[in-house]
Motif scaffolding. Sequence first.
Motif, PDB file in Angstrom:
ATOM      1  N   ASP A 165       0.969  -1.267  -0.078  1.00 18.56           N
ATOM      2  CA  ASP A 165      -0.092   0.131   0.059  1.00 18.56           C
ATOM      3  C   ASP A 165       0.842   1.173  -0.075  1.00 18.56           C
ATOM      4  O   ASP A 165       0.257   2.299   0.095  1.00 18.56           O
ATOM      5  N   GLU A 166       2.249   1.104  -0.068  1.00 14.72           N
ATOM      6  CA  GLU A 166       3.084   2.250  -0.058  1.00 14.72           C
ATOM      7  C   GLU A 166       2.919   3.027  -1.340  1.00 14.72           C
ATOM      8  O   GLU A 166       2.908   2.303  -2.337  1.00 14.72           O
ATOM      9  N   PHE A 167       2.959   4.333  -1.528  1.00  9.65           N
ATOM     10  CA  PHE A 167       2.970   5.029  -2.679  1.00  9.65           C
ATOM     11  C   PHE A 167       4.221   4.797  -3.462  1.00  9.65           C
ATOM     12  O   PHE A 167       5.342   4.810  -2.776  1.00  9.65           O
ATOM     13  N   ILE A 168       4.172   4.749  -4.835  1.00  9.25           N
ATOM     14  CA  ILE A 168       5.441   4.578  -5.591  1.00  9.25           C
ATOM     15  C   ILE A 168       6.442   5.610  -5.549  1.00  9.25           C
ATOM     16  O   ILE A 168       7.671   5.573  -5.467  1.00  9.25           O
ATOM     17  N   TYR A 169       5.849   6.912  -5.281  1.00  9.89           N
ATOM     18  CA  TYR A 169       6.888   8.082  -5.209  1.00  9.89           C
ATOM     19  C   TYR A 169       7.857   7.884  -4.091  1.00  9.89           C
ATOM     20  O   TYR A 169       8.768   8.723  -4.120  1.00  9.89           O
ATOM     21  N   ASN A 170       7.195   7.365  -3.171  1.00 11.02           N
ATOM     22  CA  ASN A 170       8.284   7.075  -1.908  1.00 11.02           C
ATOM     23  C   ASN A 170       9.339   5.956  -1.988  1.00 11.02           C
ATOM     24  O   ASN A 170      10.168   6.053  -1.129  1.00 11.02           O
ATOM     25  N   VAL A 171       9.195   5.208  -3.044  1.00 12.39           N
ATOM     26  CA  VAL A 171      10.080   4.121  -3.309  1.00 12.39           C
ATOM     27  C   VAL A 171      10.913   3.918  -4.636  1.00 12.39           C
ATOM     28  O   VAL A 171      11.830   3.312  -4.757  1.00 12.39           O
ATOM     29  N   MET A 172      10.511   4.938  -5.492  1.00 10.55           N
ATOM     30  CA  MET A 172      11.015   4.937  -6.731  1.00 10.55           C
ATOM     31  C   MET A 172      12.573   5.545  -6.740  1.00 10.55           C
ATOM     32  O   MET A 172      12.861   6.458  -5.697  1.00 10.55           O
ATOM     33  N   ASP A 173      13.265   5.382  -7.546  1.00  8.42           N
ATOM     34  CA  ASP A 173      14.616   5.835  -7.895  1.00  8.42           C
ATOM     35  C   ASP A 173      14.524   7.272  -8.654  1.00  8.42           C
ATOM     36  O   ASP A 173      14.183   7.178  -9.931  1.00  8.42           O
ATOM     37  N   ARG A 174      14.957   8.420  -7.953  1.00 10.53           N
ATOM     38  CA  ARG A 174      14.497   9.729  -8.469  1.00 10.53           C
ATOM     39  C   ARG A 174      15.920  10.275  -9.246  1.00 10.53           C
ATOM     40  O   ARG A 174      15.654  11.233  -9.920  1.00 10.53           O
ATOM     41  N   ASN A 175      17.003   9.287  -9.444  1.00 10.51           N
ATOM     42  CA  ASN A 175      18.170  10.004 -10.037  1.00 10.51           C
ATOM     43  C   ASN A 175      18.181   9.328 -11.646  1.00 10.51           C
ATOM     44  O   ASN A 175      18.406   8.158 -11.741  1.00 10.51           O
ATOM     45  N   LEU A 176      17.582  10.164 -12.286  1.00 12.65           N
ATOM     46  CA  LEU A 176      17.415   9.730 -13.820  1.00 12.65           C
ATOM     47  C   LEU A 176      18.687  10.132 -14.717  1.00 12.65           C
ATOM     48  O   LEU A 176      19.405  10.838 -14.426  1.00 12.65           O
ATOM     49  N   ILE A 177      18.923   8.789 -15.617  1.00 14.87           N
ATOM     50  CA  ILE A 177      20.085   9.004 -16.367  1.00 14.87           C
ATOM     51  C   ILE A 177      19.652   9.156 -17.848  1.00 14.87           C
ATOM     52  O   ILE A 177      18.668   8.392 -18.319  1.00 14.87           O
ATOM     53  N   PHE A 178      20.210  10.177 -18.593  1.00 17.76           N
ATOM     54  CA  PHE A 178      19.612  10.552 -19.637  1.00 17.76           C
ATOM     55  C   PHE A 178      20.796  10.083 -20.811  1.00 17.76           C
ATOM     56  O   PHE A 178      21.958  10.550 -20.545  1.00 17.76           O
ATOM     57  N   LEU A 179      20.402   9.649 -21.926  1.00 15.77           N
ATOM     58  CA  LEU A 179      21.533   9.572 -23.039  1.00 15.77           C
ATOM     59  C   LEU A 179      20.807  10.000 -24.287  1.00 15.77           C
ATOM     60  O   LEU A 179      19.597  10.241 -24.554  1.00 15.77           O
ATOM     61  N   ASP A 180      21.590  10.698 -25.257  1.00 19.22           N
ATOM     62  CA  ASP A 180      21.217  11.278 -26.420  1.00 19.22           C
ATOM     63  C   ASP A 180      21.204  10.126 -27.434  1.00 19.22           C
ATOM     64  O   ASP A 180      21.951   9.450 -27.346  1.00 19.22           O
ATOM     65  N   SER A 181      20.318  10.206 -28.299  1.00 19.71           N
ATOM     66  CA  SER A 181      19.865   9.032 -29.249  1.00 19.71           C
ATOM     67  C   SER A 181      21.109   8.836 -30.156  1.00 19.71           C
ATOM     68  O   SER A 181      21.099   7.612 -30.752  1.00 19.71           O
ATOM     69  N   ASN A 182      21.881  10.047 -30.386  1.00 24.64           N
ATOM     70  CA  ASN A 182      22.986   9.771 -31.152  1.00 24.64           C
ATOM     71  C   ASN A 182      24.246   9.621 -31.052  1.00 24.64           C
ATOM     72  O   ASN A 182      25.238   9.456 -31.487  1.00 24.64           O
ATOM     73  N   SER A 183      24.261   9.165 -29.202  1.00 22.51           N
ATOM     74  CA  SER A 183      25.635   8.703 -28.811  1.00 22.51           C
ATOM     75  C   SER A 183      25.897   7.465 -29.409  1.00 22.51           C
ATOM     76  O   SER A 183      25.071   6.582 -29.671  1.00 22.51           O
ATOM     77  N   LEU A 184      27.383   7.345 -29.539  1.00 19.37           N
ATOM     78  CA  LEU A 184      27.808   6.044 -30.013  1.00 19.37           C
ATOM     79  C   LEU A 184      27.707   5.206 -28.662  1.00 19.37           C
ATOM     80  O   LEU A 184      28.324   5.260 -27.657  1.00 19.37           O
ATOM     81  N   LEU A 185      27.251   3.834 -29.259  1.00 18.34           N
ATOM     82  CA  LEU A 185      27.052   2.857 -27.959  1.00 18.34           C
ATOM     83  C   LEU A 185      28.171   2.426 -27.363  1.00 18.34           C
ATOM     84  O   LEU A 185      28.375   2.438 -26.232  1.00 18.34           O
ATOM     85  N   GLU A 186      29.491   2.455 -28.154  1.00 18.48           N
ATOM     86  CA  GLU A 186      30.804   1.944 -27.630  1.00 18.48           C
ATOM     87  C   GLU A 186      31.285   3.125 -26.550  1.00 18.48           C
ATOM     88  O   GLU A 186      31.822   2.780 -25.588  1.00 18.48           O
ATOM     89  N   ASN A 187      30.814   4.373 -26.556  1.00 19.03           N
ATOM     90  CA  ASN A 187      31.315   5.497 -25.824  1.00 19.03           C
ATOM     91  C   ASN A 187      30.411   5.463 -24.523  1.00 19.03           C
ATOM     92  O   ASN A 187      30.784   6.018 -23.603  1.00 19.03           O
ATOM     93  N   VAL A 188      29.067   4.730 -24.792  1.00 19.23           N
ATOM     94  CA  VAL A 188      28.115   4.890 -23.382  1.00 19.23           C
ATOM     95  C   VAL A 188      28.198   3.436 -22.882  1.00 19.23           C
ATOM     96  O   VAL A 188      27.534   3.466 -21.787  1.00 19.23           O
ATOM     97  N   PHE A 189      28.876   2.399 -23.236  1.00 20.92           N
ATOM     98  CA  PHE A 189      28.684   1.003 -22.775  1.00 20.92           C
ATOM     99  C   PHE A 189      29.277   0.883 -21.358  1.00 20.92           C
ATOM    100  O   PHE A 189      28.309   0.281 -20.400  1.00 20.92           O
ATOM    101  N   GLU A 190      30.143   1.722 -20.957  1.00 13.26           N
ATOM    102  CA  GLU A 190      30.621   1.604 -19.574  1.00 13.26           C
ATOM    103  C   GLU A 190      29.611   2.330 -18.645  1.00 13.26           C
ATOM    104  O   GLU A 190      29.572   1.609 -17.536  1.00 13.26           O
ATOM    105  N   LEU A 191      29.017   3.372 -19.083  1.00 14.08           N
ATOM    106  CA  LEU A 191      27.941   3.947 -18.233  1.00 14.08           C
ATOM    107  C   LEU A 191      26.804   3.054 -17.974  1.00 14.08           C
ATOM    108  O   LEU A 191      26.415   3.044 -16.985  1.00 14.08           O
ATOM    109  N   ILE A 192      26.287   2.633 -19.174  1.00 11.34           N
ATOM    110  CA  ILE A 192      25.281   1.528 -18.877  1.00 11.34           C
ATOM    111  C   ILE A 192      25.603   0.334 -18.133  1.00 11.34           C
ATOM    112  O   ILE A 192      24.530  -0.141 -17.146  1.00 11.34           O
ATOM    113  N   GLN A 193      26.871  -0.167 -18.139  1.00 16.10           N
ATOM    114  CA  GLN A 193      27.225  -1.254 -17.136  1.00 16.10           C
ATOM    115  C   GLN A 193      27.091  -0.835 -15.953  1.00 16.10           C
ATOM    116  O   GLN A 193      26.660  -1.850 -14.910  1.00 16.10           O
ATOM    117  N   GLN A 194      27.714   0.376 -15.623  1.00 17.10           N
ATOM    118  CA  GLN A 194      27.738   0.811 -14.355  1.00 17.10           C
ATOM    119  C   GLN A 194      26.378   1.037 -13.471  1.00 17.10           C
ATOM    120  O   GLN A 194      26.182   0.996 -12.463  1.00 17.10           O
TER     121      GLN A 194
END
Length: 367
Positions: free
Chosen positions: A297-326
């Motif tokens: 019965d707990e509200f989701i806004y109390n348990v969600m992760d508020r730290n959003l991570i954004f990527l640009d759609s034109n970023s090279l996957l090899e350059n952001v692979f480590e960030l995604i793994q982390q």
Amino acid sequence: MKGSFKLGKIAGIGIFIHWTFSLLILFIIFINYKAGQNTVQIIWSVAFILCIFVTVLLHELGHALAAKNYNILTKDITLLPIGGLARLERIPEKPLEELIVALAGPLVNFTLAFITGFFITLPDTSEKLMAELANGVNAHNFLLNFFLVNFWLALFNLIPAFPMDGGRVLRALLSFKLQRHVATRISARIGQIVALVFILLGFFTSPFLIFIGIFVIIGAQIEADYTESKFILKGFKVHDVLMKDYQRIDANEKVKKAVELLLDSQNKNFLITENDIAVGTLNRDQIIMALSKKGDDEFIYNVMDRNLIFLDSNSLLENVFELIQQNKSTLILVMENNKLAGTLDIENLMEFILINEVKINKAHDEK
């Protein structure tokens, strides 16, 4: 690493010591006591081990400071019973840079041995040397032991057992002529063969060789897989792998809603929105924890992760692979023209890598 205690900072780098280091001290005391040494001799032995781990710290700082010249920061250094571990933000990919960073550690040990050499007289025969060292570490032979250990530590680290220093030197040299993933694969296989020799020798000499061998086998495979994955991703962009079909949950819903969606689909990561605006993410582990600690019965806004991570759609996957793994347990938001275009998570990326690996192997077989 879990179970590590912070000793302080040097050059902005956190220095940690793992709790198992205390077991090494107890082991040294025990074996010296069993050998019949008195209290003074045991104190000299413990002091010597502490000095050696100071040199291990200096060895790792050598890597860290060399990496800093290439704008690569070191997250922390942890001292373990089998040596030290410097966690660089990333491994330098240019062959010359990796070569210099890898050699910096052993160079520290060679330098310490060279300086110590001015204060000692080396016995002129191996028999005299063995006699000098026969009674363990004491005030008379302390510097001689320190000289020998630093000299052999430098040589040992230069053994081509990837991902040890020598293995990284080998990969750097191979990378001048070969693609990085091929150089890594060759270095990893050589390292794993050497590691098997370590393990075999460890059964007859020192158990520490067994631990080092296991570390080398596992570490070599992990880094070989990582480098292979980056090669497969070469040329692809984030928009090639983003998920346009993803599950949203309103922040004002309760945990029971997230549980229903978790059970009703294969989704493990959810985007949390409020008034159609992304405000957080929620994964399976967070849902289970919220359910066990706060109930459904707990509200989701109390348990969600508020730290959003954004990527640009034109970023090279090899350059952001480590960030995604982390952030492997986090749903990542992909933006295009300042609008949410889709999401990306580690599972989707690994499936993309697997599919393209099959395609590459098939094309190779057809040639």
